[in-house]
Design a protein around this motif. Sequence first.
Motif, PDB file in Angstrom:
ATOM      1  N   UNK A   1     -51.674 -58.658  -4.142  1.00 49.31           N
ATOM      2  CA  UNK A   1     -52.047 -59.404  -2.937  1.00 49.31           C
ATOM      3  C   UNK A   1     -53.537 -59.722  -2.955  1.00 49.31           C
ATOM      4  N   UNK A   2     -54.311 -58.739  -3.406  1.00 48.99           N
ATOM      5  CA  UNK A   2     -55.763 -58.916  -3.454  1.00 48.99           C
ATOM      6  C   UNK A   2     -56.145 -59.837  -4.623  1.00 48.99           C
ATOM      7  N   UNK A   3     -55.414 -59.736  -5.722  1.00 52.91           N
ATOM      8  CA  UNK A   3     -55.710 -60.598  -6.866  1.00 52.91           C
ATOM      9  C   UNK A   3     -55.475 -62.054  -6.508  1.00 52.91           C
TER      10      UNK A   3
ATOM     11  N   UNK B   1     -51.811 -33.507  15.288  1.00 49.71           N
ATOM     12  CA  UNK B   1     -51.534 -34.277  14.069  1.00 49.71           C
ATOM     13  C   UNK B   1     -50.504 -35.346  14.370  1.00 49.71           C
ATOM     14  N   UNK B   2     -50.582 -36.416  13.609  1.00 55.05           N
ATOM     15  CA  UNK B   2     -49.595 -37.485  13.784  1.00 55.05           C
ATOM     16  C   UNK B   2     -49.462 -38.272  12.483  1.00 55.05           C
ATOM     17  N   UNK B   3     -48.251 -38.664  12.173  1.00 55.57           N
ATOM     18  CA  UNK B   3     -48.010 -39.518  11.007  1.00 55.57           C
ATOM     19  C   UNK B   3     -47.568 -40.887  11.472  1.00 55.57           C
ATOM     20  N   UNK B   4     -48.078 -41.915  10.852  1.00 60.06           N
ATOM     21  CA  UNK B   4     -47.637 -43.287  11.157  1.00 60.06           C
ATOM     22  C   UNK B   4     -47.434 -44.022   9.830  1.00 60.06           C
ATOM     23  N   UNK B   5     -46.731 -45.107   9.892  1.00 58.21           N
ATOM     24  CA  UNK B   5     -46.555 -45.893   8.676  1.00 58.21           C
ATOM     25  C   UNK B   5     -47.867 -46.597   8.334  1.00 58.21           C
ATOM     26  N   UNK B   6     -48.125 -46.739   7.063  1.00 60.60           N
ATOM     27  CA  UNK B   6     -49.308 -47.498   6.645  1.00 60.60           C
ATOM     28  C   UNK B   6     -49.009 -48.984   6.890  1.00 60.60           C
ATOM     29  N   UNK B   7     -49.762 -49.631   7.779  1.00 61.75           N
ATOM     30  CA  UNK B   7     -49.431 -51.024   8.104  1.00 61.75           C
ATOM     31  C   UNK B   7     -49.583 -51.965   6.909  1.00 61.75           C
ATOM     32  N   UNK B   8     -50.271 -51.521   5.862  1.00 60.54           N
ATOM     33  CA  UNK B   8     -50.408 -52.366   4.666  1.00 60.54           C
ATOM     34  C   UNK B   8     -49.056 -52.639   4.026  1.00 60.54           C
ATOM     35  N   UNK B   9     -48.043 -51.867   4.426  1.00 65.95           N
ATOM     36  CA  UNK B   9     -46.718 -52.013   3.814  1.00 65.95           C
ATOM     37  C   UNK B   9     -46.200 -53.442   3.972  1.00 65.95           C
ATOM     38  N   UNK B  10     -46.673 -54.104   5.012  1.00 63.59           N
ATOM     39  CA  UNK B  10     -46.243 -55.484   5.213  1.00 63.59           C
ATOM     40  C   UNK B  10     -46.772 -56.395   4.103  1.00 63.59           C
TER      41      UNK B  10
ATOM     42  N   UNK C   1     -60.066 -57.460   2.650  1.00 62.69           N
ATOM     43  CA  UNK C   1     -60.620 -57.146   3.972  1.00 62.69           C
ATOM     44  C   UNK C   1     -59.509 -56.921   4.984  1.00 62.69           C
ATOM     45  N   UNK C   2     -58.455 -57.734   4.878  1.00 58.53           N
ATOM     46  CA  UNK C   2     -57.339 -57.583   5.825  1.00 58.53           C
ATOM     47  C   UNK C   2     -56.658 -56.234   5.627  1.00 58.53           C
ATOM     48  N   UNK C   3     -56.440 -55.862   4.372  1.00 53.53           N
ATOM     49  CA  UNK C   3     -55.788 -54.576   4.092  1.00 53.53           C
ATOM     50  C   UNK C   3     -56.642 -53.430   4.623  1.00 53.53           C
TER      51      UNK C   3
ATOM     52  N   UNK D   1     -59.877 -48.859   0.919  1.00 54.80           N
ATOM     53  CA  UNK D   1     -60.506 -48.295   2.110  1.00 54.80           C
ATOM     54  C   UNK D   1     -62.032 -48.357   2.009  1.00 54.80           C
ATOM     55  N   UNK D   2     -62.541 -48.043   0.824  1.00 54.86           N
ATOM     56  CA  UNK D   2     -63.999 -47.995   0.643  1.00 54.86           C
ATOM     57  C   UNK D   2     -64.584 -49.385   0.379  1.00 54.86           C
ATOM     58  N   UNK D   3     -63.739 -50.396   0.385  1.00 57.24           N
ATOM     59  CA  UNK D   3     -64.146 -51.782   0.106  1.00 57.24           C
ATOM     60  C   UNK D   3     -64.735 -51.914  -1.291  1.00 57.24           C
ATOM     61  N   UNK D   4     -64.182 -51.144  -2.221  1.00 59.67           N
ATOM     62  CA  UNK D   4     -64.600 -51.268  -3.615  1.00 59.67           C
ATOM     63  C   UNK D   4     -63.710 -52.303  -4.292  1.00 59.67           C
ATOM     64  N   UNK D   5     -64.246 -53.121  -5.188  1.00 57.58           N
ATOM     65  CA  UNK D   5     -63.387 -54.101  -5.869  1.00 57.58           C
ATOM     66  C   UNK D   5     -62.215 -53.388  -6.547  1.00 57.58           C
ATOM     67  N   UNK D   6     -61.004 -53.804  -6.189  1.00 59.32           N
ATOM     68  CA  UNK D   6     -59.821 -53.084  -6.676  1.00 59.32           C
ATOM     69  C   UNK D   6     -59.177 -53.772  -7.874  1.00 59.32           C
ATOM     70  N   UNK D   7     -59.644 -54.987  -8.206  1.00 55.31           N
ATOM     71  CA  UNK D   7     -58.991 -55.761  -9.274  1.00 55.31           C
ATOM     72  C   UNK D   7     -58.870 -54.977 -10.575  1.00 55.31           C
ATOM     73  N   UNK D   8     -59.937 -54.281 -11.049  1.00 53.59           N
ATOM     74  CA  UNK D   8     -59.801 -53.573 -12.330  1.00 53.59           C
ATOM     75  C   UNK D   8     -58.709 -52.505 -12.334  1.00 53.59           C
ATOM     76  N   UNK D   9     -58.261 -52.086 -11.153  1.00 53.58           N
ATOM     77  CA  UNK D   9     -57.173 -51.093 -11.122  1.00 53.58           C
ATOM     78  C   UNK D   9     -55.833 -51.708 -11.510  1.00 53.58           C
TER      79      UNK D   9
END
Length: 606
Positions: free
Chosen positions: A240-242, A220-229, A249-251, A292-300
């Motif tokens: 960011x996506x809006x 097992x290993x834990x790493x930082x989520x690079x999206x934090x940037x 796609x980058x995220x 992750x699933x490449x679903x449109x996230x805007x409505x969230x």
Amino acid sequence: MAYIIEFEPIGIRLICDDPLTISEAARQAGVSIRSVCGGKASCGKCLVRVMEGHLDPPAEAEQKHLTLAQISAGWRLACRTIIAANTCVYIPANSLTESQVIQIEGLETTAVPDPAVRLLALLVDPPSLSDQTGDLERVANALCQAHALEGVWGGLPALRALRSVLREADWQIEVALRGTEIIAAYPLGQHRPVGMAVDVGTTKLACYLVDLESGRTLAAKGVMNPQIAFGEDVMSRLETVLVEPENADRLQAEVVSSINEVAEELCAAQRLAPDHILDYCLVGNTAMHHLLAKLPARPLAVSPFVPALSDVLYIEADRLGLNAAPGARAYLPAPLAGFVGSDHLAFLLAAGFDEGDRIRLGIDIGTNTEIALQVGSRIISCSTASGPAFEGAHIHHGMRAAPGAIERVKIAEDGEIQCDVIGGVPAIGICGSGILDALAEMYRARIINERGRFQLNAPGVERANDDSLIFYLSKGVNGYRDVMLSQHDVDQVMLAKGAIRAGIEILLNQAGVAPADIEEIVIAGAFGTYLDPCNAVRIGLIPGVPVERIRAVGNAAGAGARLLLSSLEYRRRAQSLAKRIEYVELTIVPGFNKFFAKGVRFPTAA
Ligand code: FES
């Protein structure tokens, strides 16, 4: 003019007046960036990525270490890059001399292994001029004879692999099957069935390589989520996506690339290759799930914040970019609501909230805190926007749990302050458990009152240059910086605490349960592991139950993900649990503000 440099993923900030190299600014902030050549631009070990802020083109010495693509993506040598305005700098783990504390341990619940994919040994009759049966049918016939399996089939990626493996392995193979579908084939005796379980957190990724036959975690290993940037919390990622839809796609690519890197490392330690991974289970909050699933996230990001689906998703691993066996799929359990994700479901499952008839509270404290209340067979849950104060953000000297972070605070009767610092090094900031301790101790020592206001004449309270009140926890020596809490810091924590306590009280109220009736409070996550339960009660973060009823379960979402990876029975249980959970939208609960206002204050009996 003063400007701020923000270092991610550590979450520490430095206010500067003069231009500085990134290495020097990091040093002043107490962050150790590697410097093998001592800043001569020759080792290339101080690589960082400037996410926000103006940059001059790199000098020739820097260019030798960077490709054009890296330069345009903001990568620079910290020792050579001078900053003079607001900047956000991402420091990858390889460029840090010490790494962050990332919790991967959690409940060790094991399931009777019942994986979605299994591996069967097979001796296949080779073809001949008199037996020209195709490869797939030949393997299907062998499976029927040896394992009584009917209706075997295979998709194109698996078929391609099968064709070469059969010949390389002289028709002695192991076939990976999901139901009756062939998803991969390997030479006989060279493989063990493994899968990857991943808890995709907003801040961290907890990755587990699991033996599907035994359910045992191999590595097992834990790493930082690079999206934090791209932003510290869920809302800033969504924004960011809006603002730029292509950022989605980058995220997605960033997080998948990190998972692939860890998967490769974990597999290598077991003498496996990533294409030996037969199955994935990925849990996360609903925004992480959608990205992750490449679903449109805007409505969230806009009311009423509904998810794209409230059901499980099976996606071909290669469509997500995950390295795995040719026909492997990723299993994503159901999100519960826009702000209650499958990580919460995994936590509740691992902690057994679908069993028994007790009165139990489950809390996962984060930027959004998810809370569930089990009262017999009824489970109600909510999410509360508690903000990042307990993760050290928006606090002057706040930081994540990393070397140099104050994690424990005690104020003795004579006013002496004792701080435990992660790594036993001089303090450079304070993390969530330290902040909670500090507030509880400051309240006990009457440095702050029940509304969190500093008491002017209390020992240790000083006036800052801007006339605001501050309290020093540690005075820097030998060039290390001071660590203090300001009135603004305390206010931020009080608001976070108020939001969490309001969520708890509303659930108790809706279920008609008194706090004293709670038989167990289960706290998930790293913060839950390191917090002092007495102090959590003392500041009123959680109801005042006897401390022995409070249990920290570590990364329970990761534990749930492992169960879901290795057991179809647990997948069925998760489905049924997801359907049973009643979601309460706090913002429309009458009297929410009253609950919140009460939750912000410290309990007066403390
Ligand atoms: S410290 Fe060696 S290149 Fe920057």
